[in-house]
Scaffold this motif. Sequence first.
Motif, short mmCIF file in Angstrom:
data_model
loop_
_atom_site.label_atom_id
_atom_site.label_comp_id
_atom_site.label_asym_id
_atom_site.label_seq_id
_atom_site.Cartn_x
_atom_site.Cartn_y
_atom_site.Cartn_z
N TRP A 103 0.83 -1.21 0.00
CA TRP A 103 0.00 0.00 0.00
C TRP A 103 0.86 1.25 0.00
O TRP A 103 0.51 2.24 -0.65
CB TRP A 103 -0.95 0.00 1.20
CG TRP A 103 -2.03 -1.00 1.03
CD1 TRP A 103 -2.17 -2.20 1.66
CD2 TRP A 103 -3.12 -0.92 0.10
NE1 TRP A 103 -3.27 -2.86 1.21
CE2 TRP A 103 -3.89 -2.10 0.24
CE3 TRP A 103 -3.53 0.02 -0.83
CZ2 TRP A 103 -5.02 -2.35 -0.51
CZ3 TRP A 103 -4.66 -0.24 -1.57
CH2 TRP A 103 -5.39 -1.41 -1.40
N PHE A 104 1.97 1.20 0.73
CA PHE A 104 2.88 2.34 0.75
C PHE A 104 3.42 2.60 -0.66
O PHE A 104 3.43 3.73 -1.14
CB PHE A 104 4.05 2.08 1.72
CG PHE A 104 5.11 3.14 1.65
CD1 PHE A 104 4.91 4.37 2.24
CD2 PHE A 104 6.30 2.90 0.98
CE1 PHE A 104 5.88 5.35 2.16
CE2 PHE A 104 7.28 3.87 0.90
CZ PHE A 104 7.07 5.11 1.51
N GLN A 105 3.83 1.55 -1.33
CA GLN A 105 4.36 1.65 -2.69
C GLN A 105 3.31 2.21 -3.64
O GLN A 105 3.60 3.08 -4.47
CB GLN A 105 4.83 0.29 -3.17
CG GLN A 105 5.46 0.28 -4.53
CD GLN A 105 5.97 -1.10 -4.90
OE1 GLN A 105 6.26 -1.92 -4.05
NE2 GLN A 105 6.06 -1.35 -6.18
N ALA A 121 0.69 4.11 -2.82
CA ALA A 121 0.43 5.52 -2.47
C ALA A 121 1.54 6.42 -2.97
O ALA A 121 1.28 7.49 -3.53
CB ALA A 121 0.27 5.65 -0.96
N VAL A 122 2.78 6.00 -2.80
CA VAL A 122 3.93 6.79 -3.27
C VAL A 122 3.88 6.92 -4.79
O VAL A 122 4.11 7.99 -5.34
CB VAL A 122 5.26 6.15 -2.80
CG1 VAL A 122 6.44 6.72 -3.56
CG2 VAL A 122 5.44 6.36 -1.31
N THR A 123 3.54 5.84 -5.46
CA THR A 123 3.47 5.88 -6.93
C THR A 123 2.39 6.84 -7.41
O THR A 123 2.63 7.65 -8.31
CB THR A 123 3.21 4.46 -7.49
OG1 THR A 123 4.27 3.60 -7.04
CG2 THR A 123 3.16 4.46 -8.99
N LEU A 161 11.86 3.93 -5.73
CA LEU A 161 11.00 4.44 -4.66
C LEU A 161 11.58 5.66 -3.95
O LEU A 161 10.82 6.50 -3.46
CB LEU A 161 10.70 3.34 -3.65
CG LEU A 161 9.62 2.35 -4.07
CD1 LEU A 161 9.33 1.35 -2.96
CD2 LEU A 161 8.34 3.06 -4.46
N SER A 186 9.37 8.79 -3.68
CA SER A 186 8.99 9.29 -2.35
C SER A 186 9.22 10.80 -2.25
O SER A 186 8.41 11.52 -1.66
CB SER A 186 9.77 8.57 -1.26
OG SER A 186 9.43 7.21 -1.24
N ALA A 214 6.46 12.39 -4.10
CA ALA A 214 5.22 12.26 -3.32
C ALA A 214 5.19 13.29 -2.19
O ALA A 214 4.16 13.94 -1.97
CB ALA A 214 5.10 10.85 -2.76
N CYS A 215 6.31 13.45 -1.49
CA CYS A 215 6.37 14.44 -0.41
C CYS A 215 6.20 15.85 -0.95
O CYS A 215 5.52 16.68 -0.34
CB CYS A 215 7.69 14.32 0.33
SG CYS A 215 7.80 12.85 1.37
#
Length: 94
Positions: free
Chosen positions: A2-4, A6-8, A72, A76, A79-80
């Motif tokens: 899920w983290f991957q 969301a970051v994508t 990633l 990331s 994404a930030c």
Amino acid sequence: MWFQAAVTVLAVARLTRLVATDQITKPWRDNLARRLPERWSYGLYCRWCASIWVAALVIPAVWWTHGSAWVLAPASALACSHLTGLLVRAEPRD
């Protein structure tokens, strides 16, 4: 996983904004738009349109590398950056 994901998604959103609306890419975008037919150049300024092409490049990179740190880590950061831009808009102006 899920983290991957969301970051994508957030990285695609940030890259799309960078390509379609940010001032830093405006000269590049305008120059390319002059060389393309009008129906194609429209996609350079349309975030909805550009997001398809950005996602078509980003998602396979993440998938083929199995979410390696080489992909990633920059994703990331993007994404930030996108989340920070959204949060700044919510702050009251001084």
